[in-house]
Design an enzyme around this catalytic site. Structure first.
Site, short mmCIF file in Angstrom:
data_model
loop_
_atom_site.label_atom_id
_atom_site.label_comp_id
_atom_site.label_asym_id
_atom_site.label_seq_id
_atom_site.Cartn_x
_atom_site.Cartn_y
_atom_site.Cartn_z
N GLY A 12 0.78 -1.24 0.00
CA GLY A 12 0.00 0.00 0.00
C GLY A 12 0.80 1.28 0.00
O GLY A 12 0.28 2.33 0.37
N SER A 13 2.07 1.24 -0.45
CA SER A 13 2.87 2.47 -0.43
C SER A 13 2.34 3.49 -1.44
O SER A 13 2.33 4.70 -1.17
CB SER A 13 4.35 2.17 -0.70
OG SER A 13 4.54 1.61 -1.98
N MET A 89 -3.84 -6.96 -7.33
CA MET A 89 -3.32 -8.06 -8.13
C MET A 89 -4.41 -8.96 -8.70
O MET A 89 -4.19 -10.14 -8.94
CB MET A 89 -2.34 -8.88 -7.28
CG MET A 89 -1.23 -8.05 -6.65
SD MET A 89 -0.34 -7.01 -7.83
CE MET A 89 0.56 -8.26 -8.72
N ILE A 92 -9.85 -6.98 -13.00
CA ILE A 92 -11.21 -6.45 -12.83
C ILE A 92 -12.13 -7.06 -13.88
O ILE A 92 -11.83 -7.05 -15.07
CB ILE A 92 -11.22 -4.91 -12.96
CG1 ILE A 92 -10.29 -4.26 -11.93
CG2 ILE A 92 -12.63 -4.36 -12.84
CD1 ILE A 92 -10.75 -4.37 -10.50
N ASN A 106 -5.06 2.37 -13.53
CA ASN A 106 -4.07 1.45 -12.97
C ASN A 106 -2.67 2.00 -13.18
O ASN A 106 -2.42 2.80 -14.09
CB ASN A 106 -4.19 0.08 -13.65
CG ASN A 106 -3.27 -0.96 -13.02
OD1 ASN A 106 -3.14 -1.04 -11.80
ND2 ASN A 106 -2.61 -1.74 -13.85
N HIS A 108 1.39 0.53 -13.56
CA HIS A 108 2.11 -0.72 -13.85
C HIS A 108 3.60 -0.43 -13.95
O HIS A 108 4.00 0.57 -14.57
CB HIS A 108 1.60 -1.31 -15.17
CG HIS A 108 2.21 -2.64 -15.48
ND1 HIS A 108 1.82 -3.80 -14.85
CD2 HIS A 108 3.19 -2.99 -16.35
CE1 HIS A 108 2.54 -4.81 -15.32
NE2 HIS A 108 3.38 -4.34 -16.23
#
Length: 197
Positions: A12-13, A89, A92, A106, A108
């Protein structure tokens, strides 16, 4: 003000950097952290930051459709307008995609279309390329195939390990993601019509 949910599966950084940046913005707020992993440290970060968080485990559902129906109901209850994936991860599916068409973003750790999917950092090191990067893109039904919003290159040095390269990429992510969200969520703009070059 646009109400944004962040989806995360791990540390969660990126979520934390987004929350800190959002506190300086007038156009959007982070109203929910959702995780598919009950043990994800992102949930602790949400607690520390005072952000409402919920975790639902897919293993408790008979199939993906049933799982996403509950996730969608959660998003609707929280009046979420847009979704930001930050280390989520899981692909959807159509239940959520249809409701949030062109409203899911998103990040990546590669220069898409190179090295999509899992383990992008490992893929780039194994390929022996001299640069990789960060891509922020809209989410569609594919794996990291949605329209690109913004990319930034990150050089790969001969001495780089997975750990050092991951650190360089995350430094870019933590700066770039809040910057892009700030521009996408300007007052009354529709994300689907916005393009950053």
């Amino acid at each position: 003000m646009k109400r944004v949910a962040v989806f995360a599966s791990g540390n969660g950084s990126n979520f934390e950097s987004i929350v800190h940046a959002s506190k300086l913005e007038e156009n959007y707020e982070i109203v929910l952290l959702f995780s598919d992993q009950p043990e994800a440290y992102a949930l602790q970060r949400a607690h520390n930051l005072g952000i409402h968080s919920v975790s639902l485990s897919p293993s408790h559902y008979p199939d993906k459709t049933a799982y996403e129906a509950d996730v969608l109901a959660l998003l609707i209850r929280n009046r979420v307008d847009s979704i930001v994936l930050a280390g989520y991860m899981r692909l959807i599916g159509p239940t959520i995609l249809k409701h949030f068409e062109k409203q899911i973003i998103n990040i990546h750790p590669s220069l898409l279309p190179d090295f999509p999917g899992l383990n992008a950092i490992e893929q780039s090191l194994e390929a022996g390329v001299t640069e990789t990067g960060v891509t922020i893109h809209y989410v569609d039904e594919g794996i990291d195939t949605g329209p690109v919003i913004l990319q930034e290159k990150v050089s790969i040095d001969p001495q780089d390990t997975h750990g050092t390269l991951k650190e360089k990429i995350q430094q870019v992510e933590h700066r770039l993601y809040p910057q892009v969200l700030k521009q996408l969520y300007r007052k009354d703009e529709v994300v689907a019509e916005t393009s950053i070059n």
